[in-house]
Design a protein around this motif. Structure first.
Motif, PDB file in Angstrom:
ATOM      1  N   ALA A  26      -6.559   1.174   9.692  1.00  0.00           N
ATOM      2  CA  ALA A  26      -7.670   1.317  10.641  1.00  0.00           C
ATOM      3  C   ALA A  26      -8.077   2.782  10.789  1.00  0.00           C
ATOM      4  CB  ALA A  26      -7.265   0.739  11.996  1.00  0.00           C
ATOM      5  N   GLU A  27      -7.170   3.691  10.455  1.00  0.00           N
ATOM      6  CA  GLU A  27      -7.421   5.108  10.704  1.00  0.00           C
ATOM      7  C   GLU A  27      -7.726   5.907   9.435  1.00  0.00           C
ATOM      8  OE1 GLU A  27      -4.134   6.628  13.047  1.00  0.00           O
ATOM      9  OE2 GLU A  27      -4.275   4.930  14.431  1.00  0.00           O
ATOM     10  N   ASP A  28      -7.794   5.249   8.272  1.00  0.00           N
ATOM     11  CA  ASP A  28      -7.953   5.994   7.025  1.00  0.00           C
ATOM     12  C   ASP A  28      -8.841   5.199   6.064  1.00  0.00           C
ATOM     13  OD1 ASP A  28      -7.665   7.250   4.545  1.00  0.00           O
ATOM     14  OD2 ASP A  28      -5.567   7.772   4.912  1.00  0.00           O
ATOM     15  N   ASP A  29     -10.083   5.649   5.875  1.00  0.00           N
ATOM     16  CA  ASP A  29     -11.001   4.848   5.060  1.00  0.00           C
ATOM     17  C   ASP A  29     -10.883   5.127   3.557  1.00  0.00           C
ATOM     18  OD1 ASP A  29     -12.209   7.281   4.927  1.00  0.00           O
ATOM     19  OD2 ASP A  29     -13.999   6.729   6.068  1.00  0.00           O
ATOM     20  N   ARG A  30      -9.886   5.933   3.172  1.00  0.00           N
ATOM     21  CA  ARG A  30      -9.656   6.117   1.728  1.00  0.00           C
ATOM     22  C   ARG A  30      -8.595   5.156   1.212  1.00  0.00           C
ATOM     23  NH1 ARG A  30      -8.542  12.388   1.994  1.00  0.00           N
ATOM     24  NH2 ARG A  30      -8.100  12.278  -0.235  1.00  0.00           N
ATOM     25  N   LEU A  31      -8.121   4.276   2.096  1.00  0.00           N
ATOM     26  CA  LEU A  31      -7.077   3.325   1.702  1.00  0.00           C
ATOM     27  C   LEU A  31      -7.665   1.940   1.463  1.00  0.00           C
ATOM     28  CD1 LEU A  31      -4.274   4.210   4.290  1.00  0.00           C
ATOM     29  CD2 LEU A  31      -4.482   4.993   1.920  1.00  0.00           C
ATOM     30  N   PHE A  32      -7.135   1.267   0.470  1.00  0.00           N
ATOM     31  CA  PHE A  32      -7.522  -0.121   0.209  1.00  0.00           C
ATOM     32  C   PHE A  32      -6.254  -0.965   0.241  1.00  0.00           C
ATOM     33  CE2 PHE A  32      -7.903  -3.659  -2.807  1.00  0.00           C
ATOM     34  CZ  PHE A  32      -9.020  -4.307  -2.299  1.00  0.00           C
ATOM     35  N   PHE A  33      -6.267  -2.021   1.064  1.00  0.00           N
ATOM     36  CA  PHE A  33      -5.114  -2.915   1.171  1.00  0.00           C
ATOM     37  C   PHE A  33      -5.273  -4.045   0.158  1.00  0.00           C
ATOM     38  CE2 PHE A  33      -2.960  -6.643   2.994  1.00  0.00           C
ATOM     39  CZ  PHE A  33      -1.681  -6.109   3.155  1.00  0.00           C
ATOM     40  N   SER A  34      -4.281  -4.192  -0.717  1.00  0.00           N
ATOM     41  CA  SER A  34      -4.322  -5.243  -1.727  1.00  0.00           C
ATOM     42  C   SER A  34      -3.977  -6.586  -1.087  1.00  0.00           C
ATOM     43  CB  SER A  34      -3.327  -4.895  -2.839  1.00  0.00           C
ATOM     44  OG  SER A  34      -3.016  -6.046  -3.596  1.00  0.00           O
ATOM     45  N   ILE A  35      -4.891  -7.540  -1.179  1.00  0.00           N
ATOM     46  CA  ILE A  35      -4.647  -8.876  -0.614  1.00  0.00           C
ATOM     47  C   ILE A  35      -3.854  -9.689  -1.625  1.00  0.00           C
ATOM     48  CG2 ILE A  35      -5.733 -10.973   0.282  1.00  0.00           C
ATOM     49  CD1 ILE A  35      -8.213  -9.163   0.898  1.00  0.00           C
ATOM     50  N   VAL A  87      -6.641  -4.284  -8.033  1.00  0.00           N
ATOM     51  CA  VAL A  87      -5.864  -3.047  -7.816  1.00  0.00           C
ATOM     52  C   VAL A  87      -6.381  -1.955  -8.755  1.00  0.00           C
ATOM     53  CG1 VAL A  87      -3.574  -1.982  -8.070  1.00  0.00           C
ATOM     54  CG2 VAL A  87      -3.796  -4.218  -6.964  1.00  0.00           C
ATOM     55  N   ASN A  88      -6.523  -2.303 -10.035  1.00  0.00           N
ATOM     56  CA  ASN A  88      -7.001  -1.311 -11.010  1.00  0.00           C
ATOM     57  C   ASN A  88      -8.414  -0.835 -10.688  1.00  0.00           C
ATOM     58  OD1 ASN A  88      -4.609  -1.442 -12.365  1.00  0.00           O
ATOM     59  ND2 ASN A  88      -5.338  -2.872 -13.929  1.00  0.00           N
ATOM     60  N   GLU A  89      -9.247  -1.790 -10.277  1.00  0.00           N
ATOM     61  CA  GLU A  89     -10.641  -1.469  -9.937  1.00  0.00           C
ATOM     62  C   GLU A  89     -10.691  -0.428  -8.816  1.00  0.00           C
ATOM     63  OE1 GLU A  89     -13.480  -4.647  -8.326  1.00  0.00           O
ATOM     64  OE2 GLU A  89     -12.848  -5.362 -10.317  1.00  0.00           O
ATOM     65  N   LYS A  90      -9.938  -0.666  -7.769  1.00  0.00           N
ATOM     66  CA  LYS A  90      -9.976   0.235  -6.602  1.00  0.00           C
ATOM     67  C   LYS A  90      -9.360   1.597  -6.934  1.00  0.00           C
ATOM     68  CE  LYS A  90     -12.280  -2.186  -3.860  1.00  0.00           C
ATOM     69  NZ  LYS A  90     -13.582  -1.742  -3.331  1.00  0.00           N
ATOM     70  N   LEU A  91      -8.295   1.604  -7.730  1.00  0.00           N
ATOM     71  CA  LEU A  91      -7.696   2.894  -8.139  1.00  0.00           C
ATOM     72  C   LEU A  91      -8.727   3.696  -8.934  1.00  0.00           C
ATOM     73  CD1 LEU A  91      -4.079   1.806  -9.210  1.00  0.00           C
ATOM     74  CD2 LEU A  91      -4.688   3.174  -7.199  1.00  0.00           C
ATOM     75  N   ASP A  92      -9.454   3.008  -9.837  1.00  0.00           N
ATOM     76  CA  ASP A  92     -10.479   3.682 -10.648  1.00  0.00           C
ATOM     77  C   ASP A  92     -11.598   4.238  -9.775  1.00  0.00           C
ATOM     78  OD1 ASP A  92      -9.116   3.193 -12.953  1.00  0.00           O
ATOM     79  OD2 ASP A  92     -10.308   1.452 -13.563  1.00  0.00           O
ATOM     80  N   GLU A  93     -11.874   3.547  -8.675  1.00  0.00           N
ATOM     81  CA  GLU A  93     -12.933   4.015  -7.758  1.00  0.00           C
ATOM     82  C   GLU A  93     -12.450   5.176  -6.880  1.00  0.00           C
ATOM     83  OE1 GLU A  93     -14.327   0.640  -5.459  1.00  0.00           O
ATOM     84  OE2 GLU A  93     -14.924  -0.433  -7.266  1.00  0.00           O
TER      85      GLU A  93
END
Ligand SMILES: Nc1nc2c(ncn2[C@@H]2O[C@H](COP(=O)(O)OP(=O)(O)O)[C@@H](O)[C@H]2O)c(=O)[nH]1
Ligand SMILES: Nc1ncnc2c1ncn2[C@@H]1O[C@H](COP(=O)(O)OP(=O)(O)O)[C@@H](O)[C@H]1O
Length: 185
Positions: A26-35, A87-93
């Protein structure tokens, strides 16, 4: 563009992974949580595609055969796994990607992705773990017992991780994790 960093958070059920990571996300918009995908039944309030992708066992096994999972494991009678493509997609972004998974899956990632940052979230004591798990009220006593049995083996593996964060208070644990992230950026 700089690629993101893969973070693996593990630790026994009831240690507070979900609580601590929820605050962090909630406090860091550079993070992506893998579902993750799972064959366990949804708990009241859990939504498909938000908390998990809830799959039938046959569907999960097909995806294993297709090689769709970055890692997967059986935990207390159900499958759980991380689908590799998002996961790979978001890391690449350029996002830092957070996996919240159990210890067998974490060990698979450590082998496959040696650059991943491995974090173990530990409870202050085994008694406190049991009390948090029972207090959450999401599993019946038999399932709580199975999770606590599993937790003993998981706790023995905490020294294989880059960091061990004791979740004594949520505020302090979140601050410690923010420090780990900051040191890697
Ligand atoms: N290996 C693996 N474990 C997962 C994955 N997703 C969740 N888990 C773990 O499976 C265990 C059980 O999850 P769950 O039934 O949601 O219970 P909870 O984590 O105690 O709320 C926990 O240790 C989770 O971290 C995944 O994609 N892969
Ligand atoms: N630092 C803490 N102190 C007290 N209770 C906590 C703390 N962190 C989490 N909890 C509570 O413990 C229970 C388990 O936390 P949860 O985040 O669901 O754990 P996990 O995701 O590791 O299974 C929840 O009821 C949660 O509100």
């Amino acid at each position: 563009m700089r690629k993101g960093t893969l973070y693996v958070f593990t630790g026994p059920s009831g240690a507070g992974k979900g609580t601590v990571l929820g605050r962090l996300l909630a406090e860091d918009d550079r993070l992506f949580f893998s579902i993750s995908a799972t064959t366990r039944a949804p708990r009241p309030g859990e939504q498909n595609g938000v908390h998990y992708y809830f799959l039938e066992k046959a569907d999960f096994e097909n995806r294993i055969a297709q090689g769709a999972f970055l890692e997967h494991a059986q935990y207390v009678g159900n499958y759980y796994g991380t689908l590799e493509a998002p996961v790979n997609e978001k890391l690449d972004e350029g996002f830092d990607v957070i996996l919240e998974i159990e210890v067998q899956g974490a060990m698979q990632i450590k082998k496959k992705r040696p650059d991943a940052v491995m974090v173990f979230i530990a409870p202050p004591s085994f008694e406190e773990l049991a009390s948090r798990l029972r207090g959450r009220g999401t599993e019946n006593e038999a399932k709580v017992q199975k999770r606590l049995e599993t937790a003993k083996g998981e706790l023995e593996q905490k020294d294989k991780f880059d960091y061990v964060v004791v979740n004594d208070t949520v505020d302090r644990a979140v601050d410690e994790i923010k420090g780990i992230l900051a040191s890697r950026r």
